[in-house]
Design an enzyme around this catalytic site. Structure first.
Site, PDB file in Angstrom:
ATOM      1  N   SER A   1     -12.476 -25.289   6.326  1.00  0.00           N
ATOM      2  CA  SER A   1     -13.862 -24.827   6.296  1.00  0.00           C
ATOM      3  C   SER A   1     -13.943 -23.576   5.446  1.00  0.00           C
ATOM      4  CB  SER A   1     -14.340 -24.511   7.722  1.00  0.00           C
ATOM      5  OG  SER A   1     -15.593 -23.843   7.702  1.00  0.00           O
TER       6      SER A   1
ATOM      7  N   TYR B   1     -12.615 -20.192  15.886  1.00  0.00           N
ATOM      8  CA  TYR B   1     -12.825 -21.229  14.877  1.00  0.00           C
ATOM      9  C   TYR B   1     -12.218 -20.800  13.544  1.00  0.00           C
ATOM     10  CZ  TYR B   1     -15.282 -24.674  11.982  1.00  0.00           C
ATOM     11  OH  TYR B   1     -15.580 -25.690  11.116  1.00  0.00           O
TER      12      TYR B   1
END
Length: 266
Positions: free
Chosen positions: A153, A166
């Protein structure tokens, strides 16, 4: 005197008959990648916790034996082992692995109040899942001269508040990518894709599928002029899984419509 280099035609089906495993492949970005593999001539085994979504993929794709679904929990080693063996039993080989499964919601509590269980859940799914799937698919990938694509990401590079778990899991995927590229090469190439804002609303199972609610401002934030779709990630995945990227390994590829290079002032 050497001969002049020849002009080589591009393969219209760069994954013809290749077998690609896609974790979290029944919805969202994973489904976009699985469909891109099929469009490029490949065969695909989708692994997902959502059986309903997996069955819907097979029914809607209608490609017969070229696609299969098997339940998969990437955080459990026994589940991963069964899934990889399913691929070998069904297709006889593994040419590609896409580690896409993960917890998508980056926002949790502030670090001072973040439960250890939440932290561990992000790492177990996003990072440990990538490790387990790579570990058990690697022997077959090495035999086939295959490739791994890890879906990280842009949050591995930039952050919003309260996203430490995350971001750490996705940042770990980048380090894992270049480490495994060195360890597994030259038999297996390993690269990572870092998606930015990808609208996945239309890529869910039928009961949850709807058109994205996006306005002009959403699209205008991107130098490319629009929010991304799973098809954009699928196109890069096909390239990285195919022989067209034979000299590419250990690299992160940001696919975000240019958002991470755009300067912003408060």
């Amino acid at each position: 005197m050497t001969h002049a280099p020849a002009i080589h035609a591009y393969d219209a089906q760069p994954l013809q008959d290749r077998v690609v495993l896609v974790t979290g492949g029944a919805q969202g970005i994973g489904r976009g990648i699985a469909q891109a593999v099929l469009g490029a001539g490949g065969r695909v085994l989708v692994g997902d916790l959502d059986r309903e979504a997996g069955r819907a993929c097979l029914a809607e794709w209608n490609v017969g034996a070229r696609a299969a679904f098997a339940s998969l929990d990437v955080s459990r080693e026994a589940s991963v082992q069964r899934w990889v063996q399913t691929a070998l039993t069904r297709f006889g080989r593994i040419d590609g692995l896409v580690n896409n499964a993960g917890i998508a919601d980056p926002h949790r509590a502030p670090l001072a109040s973040l439960p250890l269980a939440d932290w561990n859940r992000y790492l177990a799914t996003n990072l440990t899942g990538t490790f387990l799937c790579s570990k058990h698919a690697l022997p077959a990938l090495a035999e086939a001269g295959g490739a791994i694509v890890n879906i990280a990401s842009t949050r591995a590079l930039q952050s919003e508040p309260d996203t430490e778990a995350y971001a750490a899991s996705k940042g770990g995927m980048l380090a894992f990518t270049h480490a495994l590229a060195v360890s597994a090469g030259p038999a297996v190439r390993v690269n990572a894709i870092l998606p930015g804002w990808i609208a996945t609303d239309a890529w869910q199972k039928p009961a949850e599928r709807h058109a994205p609610k996006l306005g002009r401002k959403d699209h205008a934030q991107h130098p490319a002029g629009r929010v991304g779709t799973p098809r954009d990630i699928g196109a890069m995945a096909v390239y990285l899984l195919s022989a067209q990227s034979a000299f590419v390994t250990g690299q992160p590829f940001v696919i975000d419509g240019g958002m991470t290079v755009k300067m912003r002032y408060a």
